[in-house]
Design a protein around this motif. Structure first.
Motif, PDB file in Angstrom:
ATOM      1  N   ALA A 147     -27.803 -60.704  12.014  1.00 47.86           N
ATOM      2  CA  ALA A 147     -28.565 -61.606  12.877  1.00 47.86           C
ATOM      3  C   ALA A 147     -28.951 -60.921  14.184  1.00 47.86           C
ATOM      4  CB  ALA A 147     -27.747 -62.863  13.166  1.00 47.86           C
ATOM      5  N   GLU A 148     -28.049 -60.125  14.733  1.00 47.20           N
ATOM      6  CA  GLU A 148     -28.350 -59.398  15.969  1.00 47.20           C
ATOM      7  C   GLU A 148     -29.483 -58.398  15.758  1.00 47.20           C
ATOM      8  OE1 GLU A 148     -23.723 -60.035  17.245  1.00 47.20           O
ATOM      9  OE2 GLU A 148     -24.389 -58.086  16.460  1.00 47.20           O
ATOM     10  N   ASN A 171     -27.785 -71.865  12.690  1.00 46.01           N
ATOM     11  CA  ASN A 171     -27.654 -70.572  12.018  1.00 46.01           C
ATOM     12  C   ASN A 171     -27.598 -69.430  13.022  1.00 46.01           C
ATOM     13  OD1 ASN A 171     -30.534 -69.173  12.088  1.00 46.01           O
ATOM     14  ND2 ASN A 171     -30.890 -71.350  11.679  1.00 46.01           N
ATOM     15  N   LEU A 172     -27.079 -68.314  12.554  1.00 41.55           N
ATOM     16  CA  LEU A 172     -26.867 -67.149  13.403  1.00 41.55           C
ATOM     17  C   LEU A 172     -28.187 -66.568  13.911  1.00 41.55           C
ATOM     18  CD1 LEU A 172     -24.174 -65.254  11.257  1.00 41.55           C
ATOM     19  CD2 LEU A 172     -23.792 -67.001  13.001  1.00 41.55           C
ATOM     20  N   LEU A 173     -29.161 -66.403  13.018  1.00 43.48           N
ATOM     21  CA  LEU A 173     -30.401 -65.730  13.373  1.00 43.48           C
ATOM     22  C   LEU A 173     -31.142 -66.456  14.490  1.00 43.48           C
ATOM     23  CD1 LEU A 173     -32.508 -63.507  12.848  1.00 43.48           C
ATOM     24  CD2 LEU A 173     -33.524 -65.022  11.129  1.00 43.48           C
ATOM     25  N   GLU A 174     -31.355 -67.749  14.327  1.00 43.64           N
ATOM     26  CA  GLU A 174     -32.158 -68.476  15.304  1.00 43.64           C
ATOM     27  C   GLU A 174     -31.417 -68.681  16.612  1.00 43.64           C
ATOM     28  OE1 GLU A 174     -33.523 -71.908  13.174  1.00 43.64           O
ATOM     29  OE2 GLU A 174     -34.570 -70.640  11.710  1.00 43.64           O
ATOM     30  N   THR A 175     -30.078 -68.759  16.554  1.00 46.59           N
ATOM     31  CA  THR A 175     -29.322 -68.834  17.806  1.00 46.59           C
ATOM     32  C   THR A 175     -29.570 -67.596  18.647  1.00 46.59           C
ATOM     33  OG1 THR A 175     -27.595 -70.204  16.793  1.00 46.59           O
ATOM     34  CG2 THR A 175     -27.031 -69.046  18.815  1.00 46.59           C
ATOM     35  N   MET A 176     -29.469 -66.413  18.032  1.00 47.23           N
ATOM     36  CA  MET A 176     -29.693 -65.186  18.789  1.00 47.23           C
ATOM     37  C   MET A 176     -31.159 -65.026  19.170  1.00 47.23           C
ATOM     38  SD  MET A 176     -26.803 -64.170  19.403  1.00 47.23           S
ATOM     39  CE  MET A 176     -27.388 -62.804  20.394  1.00 47.23           C
ATOM     40  N   PHE A 177     -32.047 -65.515  18.322  1.00 53.76           N
ATOM     41  CA  PHE A 177     -33.480 -65.467  18.643  1.00 53.76           C
ATOM     42  C   PHE A 177     -33.764 -66.253  19.923  1.00 53.76           C
ATOM     43  CE2 PHE A 177     -37.940 -66.900  17.520  1.00 53.76           C
ATOM     44  CZ  PHE A 177     -38.525 -65.666  17.783  1.00 53.76           C
ATOM     45  N   HIS A 178     -33.062 -67.380  20.104  1.00 50.39           N
ATOM     46  CA  HIS A 178     -33.228 -68.161  21.324  1.00 50.39           C
ATOM     47  C   HIS A 178     -32.751 -67.396  22.548  1.00 50.39           C
ATOM     48  CE1 HIS A 178     -34.704 -72.261  20.462  1.00 50.39           C
ATOM     49  NE2 HIS A 178     -34.334 -71.972  19.229  1.00 50.39           N
ATOM     50  N   MET A 179     -31.829 -66.461  22.371  1.00 52.35           N
ATOM     51  CA  MET A 179     -31.319 -65.685  23.490  1.00 52.35           C
ATOM     52  C   MET A 179     -32.332 -64.664  24.010  1.00 52.35           C
ATOM     53  SD  MET A 179     -28.311 -66.979  23.927  1.00 52.35           S
ATOM     54  CE  MET A 179     -29.039 -68.531  23.338  1.00 52.35           C
ATOM     55  N   MET A 180     -33.438 -64.496  23.309  1.00 51.75           N
ATOM     56  CA  MET A 180     -34.429 -63.496  23.694  1.00 51.75           C
ATOM     57  C   MET A 180     -35.327 -63.940  24.852  1.00 51.75           C
ATOM     58  SD  MET A 180     -33.806 -60.864  21.829  1.00 51.75           S
ATOM     59  CE  MET A 180     -32.099 -61.387  22.064  1.00 51.75           C
ATOM     60  N   GLY A 181     -35.150 -65.167  25.333  1.00 49.06           N
ATOM     61  CA  GLY A 181     -35.906 -65.623  26.497  1.00 49.06           C
ATOM     62  C   GLY A 181     -37.405 -65.576  26.264  1.00 49.06           C
ATOM     63  N   PRO A 182     -38.177 -65.139  27.265  1.00 51.73           N
ATOM     64  CA  PRO A 182     -39.641 -65.194  27.145  1.00 51.73           C
ATOM     65  C   PRO A 182     -40.254 -64.019  26.397  1.00 51.73           C
ATOM     66  CG  PRO A 182     -39.050 -64.373  29.294  1.00 51.73           C
ATOM     67  CD  PRO A 182     -37.750 -64.713  28.609  1.00 51.73           C
ATOM     68  N   LEU A 183     -39.430 -63.200  25.722  1.00 55.21           N
ATOM     69  CA  LEU A 183     -40.001 -62.036  25.031  1.00 55.21           C
ATOM     70  C   LEU A 183     -40.946 -62.454  23.909  1.00 55.21           C
ATOM     71  CD1 LEU A 183     -36.998 -59.551  24.872  1.00 55.21           C
ATOM     72  CD2 LEU A 183     -38.775 -59.805  26.612  1.00 55.21           C
ATOM     73  N   VAL A 184     -40.685 -63.587  23.293  1.00 59.05           N
ATOM     74  CA  VAL A 184     -41.596 -64.105  22.264  1.00 59.05           C
ATOM     75  C   VAL A 184     -42.955 -64.421  22.886  1.00 59.05           C
ATOM     76  CG1 VAL A 184     -41.955 -65.921  20.556  1.00 59.05           C
ATOM     77  CG2 VAL A 184     -39.642 -65.072  20.995  1.00 59.05           C
ATOM     78  N   SER A 185     -42.931 -65.112  24.025  1.00 62.46           N
ATOM     79  CA  SER A 185     -44.171 -65.456  24.716  1.00 62.46           C
ATOM     80  C   SER A 185     -44.883 -64.203  25.210  1.00 62.46           C
ATOM     81  CB  SER A 185     -43.872 -66.379  25.895  1.00 62.46           C
ATOM     82  OG  SER A 185     -43.173 -67.529  25.470  1.00 62.46           O
TER      83      SER A 185
END
Length: 385
Positions: A155-156, A207-221
């Motif tokens: 997930a990481e 789930n593990l993947l989306e929890t860590m994905f949320h930790m990415m802050g505004p990098l998606v934006s």
């Protein structure tokens, strides 16, 4: 009859969640962590293990006093334990009777496993319409990756975290702790409480993947809007210079950050470059990252850690010593806050992290460490809750 050594008697639940009944069928870390946070605030949590016990009992470091896993003692504290074989009709009947009266089920089997065992949400919610079924998996209950085995490291790697971690010219590095399992446990406990507050029986899909994905802050934006990606900068951040860890003259380390303009200005004066036009704003400091990091590195290297921390503290700048577990064990702030608690057991007590948040009126508490295999089996199978 159980032949386990139960240790100290399980105390009646108390605390703000004392009226909450939780069946924890999950294994290893993220799921048990979710149930642990509920137990710390008083929930009556029954830990259901397969015959032979949860693999966490034997993972990594053991307590030399009794051979039990230290992970187990921490993650499954405040829970009662019972061994049930869900392939056995009588044990399945016991499990269903517990679930009929439970408020929460926590499970982290691979998606579809409960359904194959005849214990899917449709069955359980038909029997107990108020039940919250918290399902923790690697990738969620649906989607192309749902059937894959879920592990924190994967997930990481897939969330974007590992791509950012490590030196610019080195390999991407996962964190050296079970970060995803810890964070997902917290997220799942939060989502479970939201579901309970709704008053509606339902499935919580964490789930593990989306929890860590949320930790990415505004990098998606950032990527979606500009196409830009954050580079791998070791301990650095693109928008914070200097930022990282620095060796002092006594070979001790500090960590420093300049994530606000006002703090950065004060740090520039401490370093003797407050009037340097290259470093007056974020853009300049970022453009001249290498030069500024060299100045910071040399400034710290010329002074013992005590002097470095005193200078930064006097300037109201962000700095702290890099502490290991030996340092933390004698640190006055950790001691004053009670961040480490020695939990009574049949030995001299086991130290571990205290309850994660302090509530002024309805605090949580650690009542016991993770208990022996099937320690409460006789009582649970005979009387249920």
């Amino acid at each position: 009859m159980s032949d386990a050594t139960p240790g100290p008697a399980a105390q009646p639940p108390s605390g703000p969640l004392a009226d909450l009944r939780v069946v924890d069928m999950s294994t290893v870390l993220a799921g048990p962590n979710c149930a642990r946070y509920l137990a710390d605030f008083g929930a009556d949590v029954i830990k259901v293990e397969r015959p032979g016990g949860d693999s966490l009992r034997n993972m990594a470091w053991r307590d030399p006093r009794d051979g039990e896993g230290l992970w187990w003692k921490l993650v499954n504290r405040n829970k009662r334990t019972v061994v049930l074989d869900i392939k056995d009709a009588d044990d399945t009947a016991t499990l269903l009777s517990l679930l009929d009266e439970a408020d929460v089920l926590v499970e982290n089997s691979r998606p579809g496993t409960l359904e194959r065992l005849g214990l899917g949400p449709d069955v359980l919610l038909a029997r107990n319409p108020k039940l919250v079924i918290t399902r923790i998996s690697g990738f969620g209950q649906d989607g192309p990756y749902a059937s894959r085995a879920g592990f924190a490291t994967i997930a990481e790697a897939m969330s974007g975290l590992v791509a950012l971690s490590g030196n610019p010219d080195g390999q991407p590095l996962p964190p050296p702790i079970a970060l995803t399992d810890e964070v997902t446990g917290l997220a799942a406990a939060f989502a479970t409480m939201v579901a309970l507050h709704s008053g509606v029986g339902q499935v919580v899909d964490a789930n593990l993947l989306e929890t860590m994905f949320h930790m990415m802050g505004p990098l998606v934006s950032l990527f979606g809007v500009t196409g830009e990606q954050q580079p791998r900068l070791g301990a650095g951040l693109p928008y914070t210079v200097p930022r990282g860890t620095y060796r002092c003259s006594d070979d001790l380390w500090v960590a420093a950050s300049t994530s606000s303009d006002s703090i950065a200005a004060r740090v520039m004066h401490v370093l003797g470059v407050g009037d340097d036009p290259r470093f007056v704003d974020f853009a300049g400091r970022t453009e001249h990252r290498e030069e500024l990091e060299q100045i910071m590195t040399a400034w710290c290297a010329a002074r013992p850690r005590r002097d470095v921390i005193e200078a930064f503290t006097a300037a109201d700048a962000a700095i702290g010593p890099v502490l290991d577990m030996a340092d933390i064990a004698v640190d006055p702030h950790f001691a004053n806050r009670g961040a480490i608690e020695v939990v009574a057991d049949e030995f001299d007590g086991t130290p571990m992290q205290s309850v994660i948040a302090r509530l002024s009126a309805t605090p949580g508490a650690i009542r016991w460490v993770g208990r022996g295999l099937d320690a409460d089996g006789d009582e649970i199978t005979a009387t249920g809750w």
